[in-house]
Design an enzyme around this catalytic site. Sequence first.
Site, short mmCIF file in Angstrom:
data_model
loop_
_atom_site.label_atom_id
_atom_site.label_comp_id
_atom_site.label_asym_id
_atom_site.label_seq_id
_atom_site.Cartn_x
_atom_site.Cartn_y
_atom_site.Cartn_z
N THR A 145 0.76 -1.01 0.01
CA THR A 145 -0.08 0.14 0.15
C THR A 145 0.77 1.14 -0.07
OG1 THR A 145 -1.88 -1.02 0.90
CG2 THR A 145 -1.81 1.52 1.58
N ASN A 169 -6.86 -9.73 -7.15
CA ASN A 169 -6.98 -10.26 -5.89
C ASN A 169 -8.27 -11.08 -5.73
OD1 ASN A 169 -7.61 -7.50 -5.49
ND2 ASN A 169 -8.38 -7.97 -3.47
N GLN A 224 -0.49 -9.65 -6.18
CA GLN A 224 -0.73 -11.04 -6.46
C GLN A 224 0.06 -11.88 -7.24
OE1 GLN A 224 -3.22 -12.33 -4.70
NE2 GLN A 224 -3.76 -10.51 -3.70
N SER A 257 4.38 -6.82 -2.52
CA SER A 257 4.02 -7.10 -1.15
C SER A 257 4.88 -8.25 -0.76
CB SER A 257 2.45 -7.45 -1.11
OG SER A 257 2.21 -8.13 0.25
N GLY A 258 5.20 -8.41 0.71
CA GLY A 258 5.78 -9.48 1.49
C GLY A 258 4.82 -10.64 1.60
N HIS A 259 3.86 -10.31 2.36
CA HIS A 259 2.89 -11.22 2.95
C HIS A 259 1.88 -11.92 1.93
CE1 HIS A 259 -1.15 -9.49 3.15
NE2 HIS A 259 -0.40 -8.25 2.99
N THR A 309 13.69 4.24 9.61
CA THR A 309 14.67 2.97 9.91
C THR A 309 14.26 1.78 9.13
OG1 THR A 309 15.55 3.99 11.94
CG2 THR A 309 15.99 1.66 11.54
N CYS A 349 -8.37 -7.18 3.04
CA CYS A 349 -7.57 -6.31 3.23
C CYS A 349 -8.21 -4.75 2.82
CB CYS A 349 -6.14 -6.10 2.85
SG CYS A 349 -6.11 -6.73 0.81
#
Length: 388
Positions: A77, A155, A183, A203-205, A244, A331
């Site tokens: 996002t 998605n 996706q 996206s990682g997840h 960071t 989401c």
Amino acid sequence: MSARQAPTYLDHNATTPADPRVVEAMLPFFTSTFGNPSSVEHIHGHAAQTAVGDARAKVARALGARDNEVVFTGSCTEANNIAILGAARAQPDRRHVVTTAVEHPAVLEPMRQLAREGYELTVIGVDRFGQVDPGAVAAALRDDTLLVSVMGANNEVGTTQPLAPIGAECERRGVLLHSDLAQVMAHGPFDVGASNVHLASVSGHKAYGPKGVGALYARSRGPRARLAPVLFGGGQERGLRSGTLNVPLIVGMAEALAISSKEGRADDHRLAGMCRTFAARVMSALDGVELNGHPTDRIAGNCSLSIAGVEPLALMHNLREVASFSASSACATDKVETSHVLLAMFGDTPRARQAFRVSPGRFTTEQEMERFTDALIGAVGELRRFAA
């Protein structure tokens, strides 16, 4: 639920479990290698910076990009927002943007924010398969068009979009093409060059990595994707994403994408067969079943169905002890309502309202899918008898 079988997880388009190899790669960076990668003057910071550099190279390889074209973010996002708002801030004289009616809210909302700021926004419709026509995108381009944003794959219904011809026309007209690839990356490497994509969000997840991390590809070669920062701080990530860097999550996402680059195609072969078998069995056992999304241009592991006379919420409630699946984009909202994607495809019709999504993943077994298929067919029969 120790005395009985736990529900099968069939909502991988909402999020994926972290691959155990990803977790193993992350663990040292929570404890032993915990330095701040911006503190390069000492050994602890240098070790963290080295890990970030290695991760950046892995993400770049998964995208067919250069290392210096990868910006780490806190989510897909955030990457979408930096791409869309950052491109607008960098070229303030261009005041027209284009997207599609089936984009994720993480794209639609920053586009709408630009519209509130006085930009002209064109939203292109899709066909009944959820696919956009490259010709319609080309027809929407103007001399002052700044950016086009078209997702790689949807998605909710799994449909993939024809990015390469869209990107080629954008490039010919001097327009940037951005794509939300959330996706896509679980299914193997993606070539941003061959797809003519100038900006891409990852996206990682969604790819068996951790939540809370994403990446933005911003093309450095001609045509260069110029961006201005939209948040400010210590100037990390070339000033485009101050803050960071979250080293453990960055390492995890990079490892996840490296694994998917090697194993995603094999996963896809198995998942596509699993979804075909599931859909075929449901359609042969029940009448009034329709498959949503493109029949061939689609990601593996997504099966969106509409069953006449059956409300998805009732089906989910009936089967909650058997499996977890989705009636809408998890989401996007905590309320289940007819999605904008299905409305764009079918209008406000029973087919749109009755759609639900089943999405098996890397660790789903055929036995689990068979058990769910049997249970779903039985649950539909019960719900129809109750409604009669």
